[in-house]
Design an enzyme around this catalytic site. Structure first.
Site, PDB file in Angstrom:
ATOM      1  N   LYS A  32       0.841  -1.194   0.000  1.00  0.00           N
ATOM      2  CA  LYS A  32       0.000   0.000   0.000  1.00  0.00           C
ATOM      3  C   LYS A  32       0.880   1.249   0.000  1.00  0.00           C
ATOM      4  CE  LYS A  32      -1.988   2.490   3.268  1.00  0.00           C
ATOM      5  NZ  LYS A  32      -2.006   3.809   2.632  1.00  0.00           N
ATOM      6  N   GLY A  48       7.349   5.282   7.638  1.00  0.00           N
ATOM      7  CA  GLY A  48       6.390   6.343   7.913  1.00  0.00           C
ATOM      8  C   GLY A  48       6.687   6.983   9.253  1.00  0.00           C
ATOM      9  N   THR A  52       2.767   6.117  13.966  1.00  0.00           N
ATOM     10  CA  THR A  52       2.159   5.027  13.194  1.00  0.00           C
ATOM     11  C   THR A  52       2.957   3.739  13.406  1.00  0.00           C
ATOM     12  OG1 THR A  52       1.712   6.705  11.510  1.00  0.00           O
ATOM     13  CG2 THR A  52       1.196   4.440  10.930  1.00  0.00           C
ATOM     14  N   GLU A  66      10.871   1.819   9.581  1.00  0.00           N
ATOM     15  CA  GLU A  66      11.730   2.970   9.259  1.00  0.00           C
ATOM     16  C   GLU A  66      10.916   4.212   9.577  1.00  0.00           C
ATOM     17  OE1 GLU A  66      14.813   2.711   8.223  1.00  0.00           O
ATOM     18  OE2 GLU A  66      14.813   0.539   7.905  1.00  0.00           O
ATOM     19  N   CYS A 125      13.288  12.122   5.254  1.00  0.00           N
ATOM     20  CA  CYS A 125      13.567  11.724   6.641  1.00  0.00           C
ATOM     21  C   CYS A 125      15.031  11.949   7.001  1.00  0.00           C
ATOM     22  CB  CYS A 125      13.205  10.257   6.821  1.00  0.00           C
ATOM     23  SG  CYS A 125      13.990   9.206   5.589  1.00  0.00           S
ATOM     24  N   GLU A 166       9.764  16.209  15.217  1.00  0.00           N
ATOM     25  CA  GLU A 166       9.958  16.187  13.770  1.00  0.00           C
ATOM     26  C   GLU A 166       8.995  17.160  13.087  1.00  0.00           C
ATOM     27  OE1 GLU A 166       8.767  12.732  11.407  1.00  0.00           O
ATOM     28  OE2 GLU A 166      10.723  12.775  10.437  1.00  0.00           O
TER      29      GLU A 166
HETATM   30  P1  NAD Z   1       2.397   8.015   8.098  1.00  0.00           P
HETATM   31  O1  NAD Z   1       2.905   7.226   9.243  1.00  0.00           O
HETATM   32  O2  NAD Z   1       1.239   8.895   8.311  1.00  0.00           O
HETATM   33  O3  NAD Z   1       1.963   7.046   6.902  1.00  0.00           O
HETATM   34  C1  NAD Z   1       2.862   6.136   6.314  1.00  0.00           C
HETATM   35  C2  NAD Z   1       2.055   5.021   5.670  1.00  0.00           C
HETATM   36  O4  NAD Z   1       1.405   4.274   6.695  1.00  0.00           O
HETATM   37  C3  NAD Z   1       0.955   5.496   4.740  1.00  0.00           C
HETATM   38  O5  NAD Z   1       0.838   4.614   3.655  1.00  0.00           O
HETATM   39  C4  NAD Z   1      -0.276   5.415   5.616  1.00  0.00           C
HETATM   40  O6  NAD Z   1      -1.474   5.273   4.896  1.00  0.00           O
HETATM   41  C5  NAD Z   1       0.022   4.171   6.434  1.00  0.00           C
HETATM   42  N1  NAD Z   1      -0.681   4.066   7.704  1.00  0.00           N
HETATM   43  C6  NAD Z   1      -1.152   5.056   8.493  1.00  0.00           C
HETATM   44  N2  NAD Z   1      -1.776   4.543   9.565  1.00  0.00           N
HETATM   45  C7  NAD Z   1      -1.693   3.197   9.467  1.00  0.00           C
HETATM   46  C8  NAD Z   1      -2.155   2.114  10.269  1.00  0.00           C
HETATM   47  N3  NAD Z   1      -2.849   2.300  11.379  1.00  0.00           N
HETATM   48  N4  NAD Z   1      -1.869   0.866   9.873  1.00  0.00           N
HETATM   49  C9  NAD Z   1      -1.175   0.635   8.749  1.00  0.00           C
HETATM   50  N5  NAD Z   1      -0.737   1.620   7.932  1.00  0.00           N
HETATM   51  C10 NAD Z   1      -0.986   2.890   8.290  1.00  0.00           C
HETATM   52  O7  NAD Z   1       3.644   8.798   7.527  1.00  0.00           O
HETATM   53  P2  NAD Z   1       3.654   9.866   6.344  1.00  0.00           P
HETATM   54  O8  NAD Z   1       3.070  11.133   6.887  1.00  0.00           O
HETATM   55  O9  NAD Z   1       3.116   9.277   5.122  1.00  0.00           O
HETATM   56  O10 NAD Z   1       5.222  10.052   6.111  1.00  0.00           O
HETATM   57  C11 NAD Z   1       6.020  10.923   6.824  1.00  0.00           C
HETATM   58  C12 NAD Z   1       6.801  10.205   7.888  1.00  0.00           C
HETATM   59  O11 NAD Z   1       7.573   9.156   7.316  1.00  0.00           O
HETATM   60  C13 NAD Z   1       7.808  11.095   8.586  1.00  0.00           C
HETATM   61  O12 NAD Z   1       7.743  10.862   9.971  1.00  0.00           O
HETATM   62  C14 NAD Z   1       9.133  10.646   8.034  1.00  0.00           C
HETATM   63  O13 NAD Z   1      10.235  10.864   8.866  1.00  0.00           O
HETATM   64  C15 NAD Z   1       8.895   9.198   7.848  1.00  0.00           C
HETATM   65  N6  NAD Z   1       9.850   8.640   6.902  1.00  0.00           N
HETATM   66  C16 NAD Z   1      10.844   7.815   7.359  1.00  0.00           C
HETATM   67  C17 NAD Z   1      11.792   7.299   6.478  1.00  0.00           C
HETATM   68  C18 NAD Z   1      12.884   6.373   6.954  1.00  0.00           C
HETATM   69  O14 NAD Z   1      13.499   5.737   6.108  1.00  0.00           O
HETATM   70  N7  NAD Z   1      13.144   6.260   8.233  1.00  0.00           N
HETATM   71  C19 NAD Z   1      11.714   7.622   5.132  1.00  0.00           C
HETATM   72  C20 NAD Z   1      10.705   8.475   4.698  1.00  0.00           C
HETATM   73  C21 NAD Z   1       9.769   8.977   5.583  1.00  0.00           C
END
Ligand code: NAD
Length: 479
Positions: free
Chosen positions: A173, A226, A230, A248, A282, A383
């Protein structure tokens, strides 16, 4: 445009006919609909993956490799189409999508297509006991991949490629905020000859579609990128089912600048590490610490360079910064600018929305530099994930190390210094998963990638990813 789920090699509507609007960050307008897939859609995707698994897991490494490399080539052939879709969906400059996002997505498939042919396991002779042990690394079965919006196809494929290379079948997804390139990927997979059901892509909200993937009792591993909150939630749901988890998560990365660095190189790279992709990477260095002897000079030079960045429509080639990904995200980032002011931060430049002519409802924000008084302030501890960086001076190595490590997060750090001993000493002590010395975001896909503390658990990249997506089994033979 209405996009569909990609299940069993076919594009299909969500069975309950539920749809979400997809907005264009550059102008704030709805430009399409995406499925808000239910548990039932995830179940159908799971069944397709389960059916494909016996054959795919027995497909020779050469065949798997050939298909992955073909996907990579097709992405390269279609780079413009994908880059335009990514830029429109995410708000990132087209130049960035063309030079980074899509080439990297292609590299992910090529890299893991090659890596799987080199992935080997160990054998251990039990000396004096007439026995030999060998390790099988077997695919897990059906795995779930869930990715965020900031580097949509780049991070989506960073999970999918090793998962299928290792012989798993996938229910994936992408973020509901940026579903477009994942949608297009299905076509490419069909054209490359990926057998149906090996990759299934379901679209929808995290709390419905994502949650259904994580809750599925027979999806045995979840690779998630993400936000930290989450990630914590996913860990709570998955733990009682003993799923394998790779998380991650967020970052609050220090960028530490010593007087003895190559100044011009540092300055140029620091502008990039602060504001690339509107600061929505990130790995961006959002906390800049500068040795006091060059602090005033850096402050003047940095602010002057940041003011030159052109905020504009993502489709224009000379745009340095496009739109932020969504209205709620823009509001969140702007809230942090207010919080910083309340914490005695001084805005050195930026801080305001940008009105781009003709696209007045787009989510544009000036690159923002804030001088702060203490590393303890909220803008340095939480963040922000936008075009906002802080700067503050430091006097000693110990002091800056202490500040660098005094956050919940631990993803990456950047060090600027030509003192080799110091950079090695500090690299040992920084509580992060990745250290860059005199560079930023230079990536070799063989290296382990991931964070410590609230930045996650597990490592992606190279054989680490192939290890994650396989189960090790020891076989002991007495002779
Ligand atoms: P998010 O956690 O809101 O969403 C990430 C993904 O998880 C999306 O596809 C979302 O639909 C899904 N999701 C949300 N709730 C869920 C649940 N209850 N169960 C399963 N899936 C769920 O994050 P975002 O706003 O899309 O992205 C930004 C974040 O991602 C920032 O915190 C950033 O630091 C992090 N990030 C980390 C890395 C890394 O490699 N460490 C890389 C890129 C982004």
């Amino acid at each position: 445009m209405k996009i569909q789920n990609y299940i069993n090699g076919q594009y299909v509507n969500p069975i309950q006919d539920n749809w979400l609007d997809n907005l264009c960050p550059a102008n704030g307008k709805v430009y399409g609909q995406i499925p808000n897939s239910s548990k039932d859609d995830v179940e159908i995707a799971y069944n397709a993956a389960k059916t494909a698994f016996p054959s795919w897991s027995q497909t020779t490494l050469e065949t798997r490799s050939r298909i992955l490399i073909k996907i990579s080539e097709l992405l390269e052939t279609n780079i413009l189409r994908f880059a335009e879709a990514e830029s429109k969906d995410n708000g990132k400059p087209i130049s960035l999508a063309k030079s980074v996002d899509i080439p990297r997505a292609a590299s992910n498939f090529r890299f893991f297509g090659n890596a799987i042919t080199q992935f080997a396991s160990e054998s251990h002779e039990s000396v004096g006991q007439n026995a030999i042990n060998y390790t099988l690394r077997q695919p897990i079965g059906v795995v779930g991949c869930i990715s965020p919006w900031n580097l949509p196809l780049y991070l989506f494929t960073w999970k999918i490629a090793p998962a299928i290379a290792a012989g798993n079948c996938v229910v994936a997804k992408p973020s509901e905020v940026t579903p477009m390139t994942a949608f297009l990927l299905g076509e490419i997979c069909n054209e490359a000859g990926l057998p149906k059901g090996v990759l299934n892509i379901v679209h929808g909200l995290g709390t419905t579609t994502g949650q259904a993937i994580v809750e599925h009792p027979d999806i045995k591993a979840i690779s998630f990128t993400g936000g930290t909150e989450t990630g914590a939630h996913i860990a709570r749901v998955a733990a009682p089912m003993f799923k394998k988890l790779s998380l991650e998560l967020g970052g609050k990365n220090p960028n530490i600048i010593f007087e003895d660095c190559d100044y011009d190189d540092m300055l140029e790279t620091t502008v990039r590490s602060s504001f690339a992709n509107q600061g929505q990477i990130c790995l961006c260095g959002s906390r800049i610490f500068v040795e006091v002897s060059i602090y005033e000079k850096f402050k003047t030079d940095f602010v002057a360079k940041v003011k030159q960045l052109k905020v504009g429509h993502p489709s224009e080639e000379n745009t340095n910064m496009g739109a932020l990904v969504s209205k709620p995200h823009l509001e969140k980032v702007m809230k942090y600018i207010e919080i910083a002011k309340l914490d005695n931060g001084t805005i050195l430049c930026g801080g305001n929305k940008v009105i781009v002519k003709g696209y007045e409802n787009g989510y544009y924000l000036e690159p923002t530099v804030i001088e702060i008084q203490t590393n303890e302030c909220r803008v340095n501890q939480e963040e922000v994930f936008g075009p906002v960086v802080t700067i503050m001076p430091f006097k000693t190595e110990d002091e800056v190390l202490q500040m660098a490590n005094s956050v919940n997060y631990g993803l990456s750090a950047t060090l600027w210094s030509n003192n080799l001993k110091r950079t090695m000493r500090m690299s040992n002590q920084l509580q992060v998963g990745i250290v860059w010395v005199n560079t930023w975001m230079m990536r070799d896909l063989r290296t382990p990638f991931g964070g410590v503390k609230a930045s996650g658990v597990g490592r992606e990249g190279g054989f680490e990813a192939l290890r994650f997506f396989t189960e090790a089994k020891n076989v002991c033979i007495k002779y």
